[in-house]
Enzyme design. Structure first.
Site, PDB file in Angstrom:
ATOM      1  N   LYS A  22       0.196  -1.587   0.053  1.00 48.69           N
ATOM      2  CA  LYS A  22       0.018   0.331  -0.024  1.00 48.69           C
ATOM      3  C   LYS A  22       0.811   1.329  -0.230  1.00 48.69           C
ATOM      4  O   LYS A  22       0.681   1.705  -0.903  1.00 48.69           O
ATOM      5  CB  LYS A  22      -0.433  -0.135   0.956  1.00 48.69           C
ATOM      6  CG  LYS A  22      -1.486   1.394   1.622  1.00 48.69           C
ATOM      7  CD  LYS A  22      -2.322   1.120   2.919  1.00 48.69           C
ATOM      8  CE  LYS A  22      -1.338   1.654   3.825  1.00 48.69           C
ATOM      9  NZ  LYS A  22      -1.551   3.242   4.327  1.00 48.69           N
ATOM     10  N   ASN A  23       1.492   1.111   0.814  1.00 45.16           N
ATOM     11  CA  ASN A  23       2.408   3.106   1.079  1.00 45.16           C
ATOM     12  C   ASN A  23       3.407   2.432  -0.683  1.00 45.16           C
ATOM     13  O   ASN A  23       4.437   3.741  -0.486  1.00 45.16           O
ATOM     14  CB  ASN A  23       3.678   2.263   2.429  1.00 45.16           C
ATOM     15  CG  ASN A  23       2.795   2.710   3.496  1.00 45.16           C
ATOM     16  OD1 ASN A  23       1.218   3.125   3.710  1.00 45.16           O
ATOM     17  ND2 ASN A  23       3.225   2.194   4.579  1.00 45.16           N
ATOM     18  N   CYS A 117      -3.720   7.978   9.543  1.00 49.63           N
ATOM     19  CA  CYS A 117      -4.131   6.987  11.298  1.00 49.63           C
ATOM     20  C   CYS A 117      -2.881   8.045  11.997  1.00 49.63           C
ATOM     21  O   CYS A 117      -2.418   9.205  12.305  1.00 49.63           O
ATOM     22  CB  CYS A 117      -2.932   5.868  11.591  1.00 49.63           C
ATOM     23  SG  CYS A 117      -4.344   4.765  10.860  1.00 49.63           S
ATOM     24  N   ARG A 122       2.057  14.302  13.758  1.00 49.35           N
ATOM     25  CA  ARG A 122       2.953  13.459  12.582  1.00 49.35           C
ATOM     26  C   ARG A 122       3.019  14.944  11.627  1.00 49.35           C
ATOM     27  O   ARG A 122       2.575  14.856  10.626  1.00 49.35           O
ATOM     28  CB  ARG A 122       2.306  12.660  12.138  1.00 49.35           C
ATOM     29  CG  ARG A 122       1.778  11.776  12.244  1.00 49.35           C
ATOM     30  CD  ARG A 122       0.711  10.151  11.918  1.00 49.35           C
ATOM     31  NE  ARG A 122       1.775   9.531  10.719  1.00 49.35           N
ATOM     32  CZ  ARG A 122       0.996   8.862   9.907  1.00 49.35           C
ATOM     33  NH1 ARG A 122       0.133   7.780   9.731  1.00 49.35           N
ATOM     34  NH2 ARG A 122       1.466   7.728   9.146  1.00 49.35           N
ATOM     35  N   ASP A 305       5.083  -0.333  11.769  1.00 49.44           N
ATOM     36  CA  ASP A 305       3.547  -0.871  11.540  1.00 49.44           C
ATOM     37  C   ASP A 305       2.974  -1.698  11.459  1.00 49.44           C
ATOM     38  O   ASP A 305       2.574  -2.666  11.654  1.00 49.44           O
ATOM     39  CB  ASP A 305       4.216  -0.515  10.011  1.00 49.44           C
ATOM     40  CG  ASP A 305       3.731   1.179   9.414  1.00 49.44           C
ATOM     41  OD1 ASP A 305       2.941   1.602  10.280  1.00 49.44           O
ATOM     42  OD2 ASP A 305       3.374   1.080   8.285  1.00 49.44           O
ATOM     43  N   ARG A 397      -8.172   0.589   4.902  1.00 50.61           N
ATOM     44  CA  ARG A 397      -7.532   1.411   4.407  1.00 50.61           C
ATOM     45  C   ARG A 397      -6.721   0.288   3.593  1.00 50.61           C
ATOM     46  O   ARG A 397      -6.069   1.336   2.941  1.00 50.61           O
ATOM     47  CB  ARG A 397      -7.432   2.686   5.778  1.00 50.61           C
ATOM     48  CG  ARG A 397      -8.222   3.467   6.149  1.00 50.61           C
ATOM     49  CD  ARG A 397      -7.843   4.368   6.615  1.00 50.61           C
ATOM     50  NE  ARG A 397      -7.149   4.943   6.055  1.00 50.61           N
ATOM     51  CZ  ARG A 397      -6.032   6.323   6.739  1.00 50.61           C
ATOM     52  NH1 ARG A 397      -6.991   6.620   7.805  1.00 50.61           N
ATOM     53  NH2 ARG A 397      -5.121   6.042   6.165  1.00 50.61           N
TER      54      ARG A 397
HETATM   55  C1  UD1 Z   1       5.146   5.961   6.570  1.00 51.17           C
HETATM   56  C2  UD1 Z   1       3.976   5.137   6.493  1.00 51.17           C
HETATM   57  C3  UD1 Z   1       4.042   4.960   7.883  1.00 51.17           C
HETATM   58  C4  UD1 Z   1       4.788   4.366   8.571  1.00 51.17           C
HETATM   59  C5  UD1 Z   1       5.928   5.433   8.885  1.00 51.17           C
HETATM   60  C6  UD1 Z   1       7.409   4.961   9.484  1.00 51.17           C
HETATM   61  C7  UD1 Z   1       2.588   6.012   4.431  1.00 51.17           C
HETATM   62  C8  UD1 Z   1       1.796   7.171   3.824  1.00 51.17           C
HETATM   63  N1  UD1 Z   1       2.770   5.650   5.643  1.00 51.17           N
HETATM   64  O1  UD1 Z   1       4.496   7.315   7.707  1.00 51.17           O
HETATM   65  O2  UD1 Z   1       2.480   3.789   7.926  1.00 51.17           O
HETATM   66  O3  UD1 Z   1       4.427   4.018  10.025  1.00 51.17           O
HETATM   67  O4  UD1 Z   1       6.339   5.603   7.281  1.00 51.17           O
HETATM   68  O5  UD1 Z   1       7.760   3.457   8.586  1.00 51.17           O
HETATM   69  O6  UD1 Z   1       3.650   5.214   3.806  1.00 51.17           O
HETATM   70  N2  UD1 Z   1       8.986  13.091  11.426  1.00 51.17           N
HETATM   71  C9  UD1 Z   1       9.164  15.226  11.034  1.00 51.17           C
HETATM   72  N3  UD1 Z   1       8.653  15.458  10.376  1.00 51.17           N
HETATM   73  C10 UD1 Z   1       8.457  15.226   8.776  1.00 51.17           C
HETATM   74  C11 UD1 Z   1       8.068  13.563   8.394  1.00 51.17           C
HETATM   75  C12 UD1 Z   1       8.275  12.821   9.859  1.00 51.17           C
HETATM   76  O7  UD1 Z   1       9.349  14.789  12.576  1.00 51.17           O
HETATM   77  O8  UD1 Z   1       8.678  16.161   7.965  1.00 51.17           O
HETATM   78  C13 UD1 Z   1       8.246  11.931  12.266  1.00 51.17           C
HETATM   79  C14 UD1 Z   1       7.528  11.950  12.148  1.00 51.17           C
HETATM   80  O9  UD1 Z   1       6.534  12.377  13.436  1.00 51.17           O
HETATM   81  C15 UD1 Z   1       7.894   9.869  12.433  1.00 51.17           C
HETATM   82  C16 UD1 Z   1       9.409   9.819  12.305  1.00 51.17           C
HETATM   83  O10 UD1 Z   1       9.989  11.537  11.748  1.00 51.17           O
HETATM   84  O11 UD1 Z   1       8.127  10.445  14.205  1.00 51.17           O
HETATM   85  C17 UD1 Z   1       8.954   9.069  10.372  1.00 51.17           C
HETATM   86  O12 UD1 Z   1       8.225   9.272  10.070  1.00 51.17           O
HETATM   87  P1  UD1 Z   1       7.902   8.954   8.358  1.00 51.17           P
HETATM   88  O13 UD1 Z   1       8.923   7.718   8.872  1.00 51.17           O
HETATM   89  O14 UD1 Z   1       7.685  10.214   7.729  1.00 51.17           O
HETATM   90  O15 UD1 Z   1       6.598   8.208   8.632  1.00 51.17           O
HETATM   91  P2  UD1 Z   1       5.291   8.833   7.125  1.00 51.17           P
HETATM   92  O16 UD1 Z   1       5.957   9.337   6.148  1.00 51.17           O
HETATM   93  O17 UD1 Z   1       4.186   9.927   8.046  1.00 51.17           O
END
Ligand code: UD1
Length: 430
Positions: A22-23, A117, A122, A305, A397
């Site tokens: 999915k991701n 979620c 985030r 996850d 989802r």
């Molecule tokens: C993606 C996945 C999610 C998975 C996560 C971690 C999708 C749609 N979702 O989420 O299922 O749980 O990777 O493997 O692909 N962060 C910041 N600033 C930013 C971006 C992230 O501080 O601009 C922090 C987040 O709060 C978190 C960490 O970085 O603590 C990792 O987040 P990230 O890898 O970006 O997760 P997602 O891309 O949101």
């Protein structure tokens, strides 16, 4: 409102076919709009988040045709709008990928601030930092992130935190920028590599995906492509944990075993036997589960996850286990629900301290988010008696035909939408 109703204690046995990730699919669909030619993508899972993103892609004018359940053709030549403010788009986290794709292609994008979620704060500051480093002006106004640039220019970007979303988004914004971009401290998840491979198949010049440093040399345009999305390591892992929790014997097929190493290693630690094949993994439970310690980490560490599914398993293991969540601070909301099924878990800050109990008892529980919802289904499959899982729209989802695939392994699970149907199920299984 639909619910799953489950009669537990049936060991899962047999084979299950895993769908596309999915991701990865969400990012690839957004990236596909960057070509002005037809792009065929296969192994797209037919799940709600994908359907919402496809709708948003159509709303900006791109062609997005589902050829069958798992194949989609995208054509970005007809895009007329750079604003994505569709009613449902805020609900999916991956909507932010349209920001990188549209900014990269048209140097202009306006996308509603993403939801997804509720597993903790985030932020998207790292995405924005990357876009700005490439030369874009980014503001947040009226709930929209607005990014625009005269020109995007390759640059050196260091990500303070390892972020899957920021790595992929910056990669998309940079593929048509002028010159060379270097992303340091990049995420190494398999889907980062998949998106880079996909962009490469459209003519992008990307090196190093899967390592800490990704190098991109901008190209003028992207072209037609045909691509198959990688298997979903989280869907696979979920079925592996379901096998372990029910004292089962399940072969998950159509997987890349390398992507499942962290999950397989932990299942081995708790006492399961794992057999790896070229594109399948078999999990055989051995009757008794042992305690262990885990910490979620970016790939190749144990995935956040899979954390709720692991906690459900450890809740039934011998002795005391700990699970440390190092990625998202609020990812233990399901623990109260699990404790209603008899687990003994205390959460202190980002650590769950788990005193193993022999097993769970069925209860009515709420799925608080996608992966925790799947984990509660696993708890129900392992529990004595009947479990009702509410709010399964979260689960849908990200899992395609979840109940059907579980039934294929011998689970007693049905999707219901009324109290009457639950009563009927209770009578049938009593
Ligand atoms: C993606 C996945 C999610 C998975 C996560 C971690 C999708 C749609 N979702 O989420 O299922 O749980 O990777 O493997 O692909 N962060 C910041 N600033 C930013 C971006 C992230 O501080 O601009 C922090 C987040 O709060 C978190 C960490 O970085 O603590 C990792 O987040 P990230 O890898 O970006 O997760 P997602 O891309 O949101």
């Amino acid at each position: 409102m639909e619910q799953y109703v489950i009669k537990g204690k049936q060991p899962l046995k047999g084979e299950v076919e895993i769908g596309g990730a999915k991701n990865a699919a969400l990012a690839i669909l957004a990236a596909a709009t960057m070509a002005n030619e037809s792009v065929l993508i296969e192994n797209i899972p037919n799940v709600q988040d994908v359907n919402v993103l496809l709708e948003a892609i159509r709303e900006i004018g791109a062609g997005a045709d589902r050829l069958d359940d798992h194949s989609v053709r995208i054509n970005g030549a007809s895009i007329t709008d750079y604003r994505v403010d569709h009613e449902y788009i805020k609900k999916i986290r991956a909507s932010y990928y349209l920001l990188g794709a549209l900014l990269g292609k048209y140097k202009k994008a306006e996308v509603a601030l993403p939801g997804g979620c509720a597993i903790g704060a985030r932020p998207i500051d790292l995405h924005i930092k990357g876009f700005r480093a490439l030369g874009a002006e980014v503001v947040i106004e009226h709930g929209l992130i607005k990014a625009s640039a005269e020109k995007l220019t390759g640059t050196h970007i260091y990500l303070d935190k390892v972020s899957v979303g920021a790595t992929i988004n910056i990669m998309m914004a940079a593929v048509m920028a002028t010159g060379k971009t270097i992303i340091e401290n990049a995420a190494k998840e398999p889907h980062v590599v998949d998106v880079a491979n996909f962009l490469g198949s459209m003519g992008a010049n990307i090196r190093g995906a899967g390592t800490d440093v990704i190098r991109i040399v901008g190209v003028e345009k992207l072209h037609a492509s045909e691509y198959t999305v990688i298997p979903d390591q989280i869907e696979a892992g979920t079925f592996m944990f379901a096998a372990a929790a029910t004292n089962g014997d399940v072969t998950v097929k159509n997987v890349i075993p390398k992507h499942l190493e962290a999950t397989s290693a932990k299942l081995h630690d708790v006492g399961c036997t794992i057999h790896e094949y070229d594109d399948a993994v078999r999990v055989v439970a051995n009757g008794k589960l042992k305690h262990t310690q885990i910490t979620t980490l970016p790939y190749p560490g144990f995935p956040t996850d899979m954390q709720p599914q692991m906690t459900v398993l450890l809740g039934m293991a011998d002795g005391t286990s700990t699970v440390t969540e190092s990625i998202f601070e609020n990812r233990f909301k399901y623990v109260d629900e699990l404790n209603r099924m008899g687990s003994e878990i205390k959460v202190e800050s980002n650590i769950a301290i788990i005193s193993g109990v022999g097993g769970y008892t069925g209860a009515v529980v709420n799925a608080p988010d996608l992966r925790a919802g799947a984990a509660l289904v696993i708890a129900g499959l392992a529990a004595e008696g009947v479990t009702v899982v509410d709010d399964i729209h979260y689960i849908e989802r990200g899992y395609e035909r979840f109940d059907e695939k579980l039934r294929g392994l011998g689970a007693v699970i049905e999707k219901v939408s009324s109290e009457k149907e639950i009563q009927k199920f209770r009578l049938k299984v009593s």
